[in-house]
Write an enzyme that holds these catalytic residues in place. Structure first.
Site, PDB file in Angstrom:
ATOM      1  N   HIS A  39      -6.099   5.696  -4.591  1.00 44.28           N
ATOM      2  CA  HIS A  39      -5.829   5.159  -6.070  1.00 44.28           C
ATOM      3  C   HIS A  39      -6.033   3.657  -5.996  1.00 44.28           C
ATOM      4  O   HIS A  39      -5.544   3.007  -5.086  1.00 44.28           O
ATOM      5  CB  HIS A  39      -4.332   5.555  -6.404  1.00 44.28           C
ATOM      6  CG  HIS A  39      -3.899   5.432  -7.783  1.00 44.28           C
ATOM      7  ND1 HIS A  39      -3.717   6.557  -8.596  1.00 44.28           N
ATOM      8  CD2 HIS A  39      -4.051   4.470  -8.689  1.00 44.28           C
ATOM      9  CE1 HIS A  39      -3.555   6.159  -9.898  1.00 44.28           C
ATOM     10  NE2 HIS A  39      -3.500   5.006  -9.678  1.00 44.28           N
ATOM     11  N   SER A  51      -4.972   4.344   3.010  1.00 40.20           N
ATOM     12  CA  SER A  51      -5.380   5.984   2.877  1.00 40.20           C
ATOM     13  C   SER A  51      -5.289   6.396   1.462  1.00 40.20           C
ATOM     14  O   SER A  51      -5.606   7.370   1.099  1.00 40.20           O
ATOM     15  CB  SER A  51      -4.432   6.751   3.900  1.00 40.20           C
ATOM     16  OG  SER A  51      -3.120   6.398   3.600  1.00 40.20           O
ATOM     17  N   HIS A  87      -7.010   7.865 -10.972  1.00 40.46           N
ATOM     18  CA  HIS A  87      -6.996   8.029  -9.577  1.00 40.46           C
ATOM     19  C   HIS A  87      -8.362   7.549  -8.954  1.00 40.46           C
ATOM     20  O   HIS A  87      -8.488   7.435  -7.595  1.00 40.46           O
ATOM     21  CB  HIS A  87      -6.367   9.551  -8.991  1.00 40.46           C
ATOM     22  CG  HIS A  87      -6.097   9.591  -7.587  1.00 40.46           C
ATOM     23  ND1 HIS A  87      -5.298   9.233  -6.993  1.00 40.46           N
ATOM     24  CD2 HIS A  87      -6.975  10.216  -6.825  1.00 40.46           C
ATOM     25  CE1 HIS A  87      -5.197   9.493  -5.690  1.00 40.46           C
ATOM     26  NE2 HIS A  87      -6.259  10.202  -5.403  1.00 40.46           N
ATOM     27  N   CYS A 100      -0.142   7.707  -8.986  1.00 40.48           N
ATOM     28  CA  CYS A 100      -0.563   8.335 -10.230  1.00 40.48           C
ATOM     29  C   CYS A 100       0.651   8.344 -11.216  1.00 40.48           C
ATOM     30  O   CYS A 100       2.018   8.651 -11.057  1.00 40.48           O
ATOM     31  CB  CYS A 100      -1.148   9.792 -10.086  1.00 40.48           C
ATOM     32  SG  CYS A 100      -2.929   9.753  -9.596  1.00 40.48           S
ATOM     33  N   GLN A 134      -1.416  -5.257  -3.767  1.00 40.14           N
ATOM     34  CA  GLN A 134      -0.116  -5.673  -3.554  1.00 40.14           C
ATOM     35  C   GLN A 134       0.032  -7.159  -3.643  1.00 40.14           C
ATOM     36  O   GLN A 134      -0.790  -8.126  -3.638  1.00 40.14           O
ATOM     37  CB  GLN A 134       0.028  -5.317  -1.810  1.00 40.14           C
ATOM     38  CG  GLN A 134      -0.016  -3.843  -1.744  1.00 40.14           C
ATOM     39  CD  GLN A 134       0.244  -3.500  -0.262  1.00 40.14           C
ATOM     40  OE1 GLN A 134       1.516  -3.838   0.203  1.00 40.14           O
ATOM     41  NE2 GLN A 134      -0.617  -2.996   0.663  1.00 40.14           N
ATOM     42  N   CYS A 165      -0.183  11.967  -5.520  1.00 36.90           N
ATOM     43  CA  CYS A 165      -0.454  10.523  -5.207  1.00 36.90           C
ATOM     44  C   CYS A 165       0.823  10.025  -5.637  1.00 36.90           C
ATOM     45  O   CYS A 165       0.979  10.064  -6.746  1.00 36.90           O
ATOM     46  CB  CYS A 165      -1.845  10.340  -5.983  1.00 36.90           C
ATOM     47  SG  CYS A 165      -1.750   8.473  -6.272  1.00 36.90           S
ATOM     48  N   HIS A 202      -5.236   0.222  -6.451  1.00 39.49           N
ATOM     49  CA  HIS A 202      -4.180  -0.549  -6.508  1.00 39.49           C
ATOM     50  C   HIS A 202      -4.299  -1.738  -5.254  1.00 39.49           C
ATOM     51  O   HIS A 202      -4.963  -1.772  -4.390  1.00 39.49           O
ATOM     52  CB  HIS A 202      -2.832   0.012  -6.064  1.00 39.49           C
ATOM     53  CG  HIS A 202      -2.911   0.614  -4.548  1.00 39.49           C
ATOM     54  ND1 HIS A 202      -3.573   1.696  -4.199  1.00 39.49           N
ATOM     55  CD2 HIS A 202      -2.071   0.114  -3.471  1.00 39.49           C
ATOM     56  CE1 HIS A 202      -3.456   1.696  -2.769  1.00 39.49           C
ATOM     57  NE2 HIS A 202      -2.339   0.968  -2.417  1.00 39.49           N
ATOM     58  N   ASN A 250      -6.114  -4.139   0.019  1.00 33.89           N
ATOM     59  CA  ASN A 250      -6.683  -3.517   0.826  1.00 33.89           C
ATOM     60  C   ASN A 250      -7.535  -2.111   0.340  1.00 33.89           C
ATOM     61  O   ASN A 250      -6.941  -1.408  -0.287  1.00 33.89           O
ATOM     62  CB  ASN A 250      -5.679  -2.813   2.040  1.00 33.89           C
ATOM     63  CG  ASN A 250      -5.227  -3.934   3.051  1.00 33.89           C
ATOM     64  OD1 ASN A 250      -5.918  -4.973   3.298  1.00 33.89           O
ATOM     65  ND2 ASN A 250      -4.152  -4.001   3.275  1.00 33.89           N
TER      66      ASN A 250
HETATM   67 ZN   LIG Z   1      -3.332   8.355  -7.881  1.00 35.85          ZN
END
Ligand SMILES: [Zn+2]
Ligand SMILES: [Zn+2]
Ligand SMILES: [Zn+2]
Length: 353
Positions: A168, A165, A117, A55, A172, A52, A170, A157
């Site tokens: 993790h 896809s 994650h 990570c 933006q 990832c 997160h 998103n």
């Molecule tokens: Zn991750």
């Protein structure tokens, strides 16, 4: 700047039929495409994934390495759709706005919500989400203070269905020179309402909704989550601050805790709806950062989830919706009742997956 040169840099183009603009990022075609991955329910099973790029300690596609962060982590997107160093240019080939384009400077950042994650906002604790709220507020202030940035869009998103896809946790931040279509329209409407009625559009709307109660989903001391009367997506929700304020920076610590709490309450109900890690696009609408005063702006966030009847049955916006107007079957009142009546505890905490 020549048209060819303008076309090679981030720019926006005007649509004279709709009066909207489209952002064009031609340099972004260098971005690595990883191909479509297996569709999962969206939440990962492992706390650390060596593959990832978000990570802690891992290397990203651009070559940089993530620090061993322990709560949140912000970095400039390695393949940003917007960049700061764009030479100002404007082209109107016809002189009538038919082939009108303008350079667009800006920046794109990634905000990791947690080093874990396998978490999502719904599975994080309220104190952990407060840290995310603090980072959003800090970034809005910091990015917005740059002279070339006039609007800061914070969004998330969530899930493969929304084109994300990487599970993790997160979000933006895209920030730019001009005010994009949606906040521009909302600004114009809020300003017109204030000028006509001498009160705030969303303060008045919230008062009506709190009296009616049938579109309310959850509420705490400082925030309300409701299905708007005009909702388009089946389980669309709007989060609105109870106090009239125009941005995240002005929230005090009790309000930040309340915002984190309502995020957790809402996303938990979303997950419980179809017992899946619920996909959505979420984003805040806040006052522009061009240094003007925006007394009409009322801080809020929109959640646009695509799911309709199950974890796999989604609503498409096609045909009549693309060409004429959005349409829905389930009423916003029924959607709100459904969400409101779901258990407050996350389904994975209640029964093993
Ligand atoms: Zn991750
Ligand atoms: Zn207000
Ligand atoms: Zn809005």
């Amino acid at each position: 700047m020549t048209l060819q040169k303008l076309d090679a840099e981030p720019h926006r183009r005007f649509n004279p039929l709709t009066q909207d603009w489209v952002l064009v990022s031609p340099h972004r075609t260098q971005r690595p495409w990883k191909g479509r991955t297996e569709v999962t329910d969206g939440a990962a099973a492992i706390a650390y994934d060596p593959q990832c790029y978000l990570c802690p300690g891992n290397q990203r596609a651009g070559g940089a390495r993530n620090p061993n962060y322990t709560s949140t982590f912000v970095f400039t997107n390695d393949f940003a759709a917007l960049k700061p160093d764009v030479e100002p240019a404007r082209q109107d080939c016809s002189g009538r706005g038919l082939l009108l384009s303008e350079s667009e400077a800006g920046t794109c950042k990634v905000v990791c919500f947690s080093p874990r994650h396998d978490l999502t906002l719904a599975r994080m604790t309220v104190p952990e989400i407060v840290k995310v709220v603090d980072v959003w507020a800090e970034q809005y202030a910091e990015i917005g203070s740059q002279p070339y940035i006039n609007y800061v869009q914070i969004f998330e998103n969530r899930g493969e269905m929304m084109g994300c896809s990487n599970p993790h946790p997160h979000g933006q931040i895209w920030a730019n020179q001009t005010i994009p279509n949606e906040p521009r329209k909302e600004h114009e409407s809020q300003l017109a309402y204030l000028q006509k009625h001498s009160t705030c559009l969303l303060c008045d709307y919230l008062e009506l909704e709190r009296k009616a109660t049938d579109r309310m989903v959850v509420e705490n001391d400082h925030f309300v989550a409701l299905v708007p009367f005009w909702a388009v997506w089946p389980f669309e929700v709007m989060l609105v601050s109870k106090r009239h304020t125009s941005d995240l920076v002005s929230l005090d610590s009790a309000e930040r805790v309340a915002l984190a709490d309502i995020f957790k309450q809402l996303t938990t109900r979303y997950d419980n709806l179809f017992e899946t890690s619920f996909p959505y696009s979420m984003g805040f609408h806040q006052a522009p950062t061009d240094g003007e005063r925006y007394p009409e702006w009322h801080l809020h966030a929109h959640f646009y989830p695509p799911l309709l009847r199950s974890a796999t049955i989604r609503k498409f916006m096609v045909g009549y919706e693309m060409l004429a107007s959005p349409q829905r079957d389930i009423t916003p009142e029924l959607a709100a009742t459904t969400l409101r009546n779901l258990p407050a505890a996350h389904y994975t905490a209640v029964k093993p997956r």
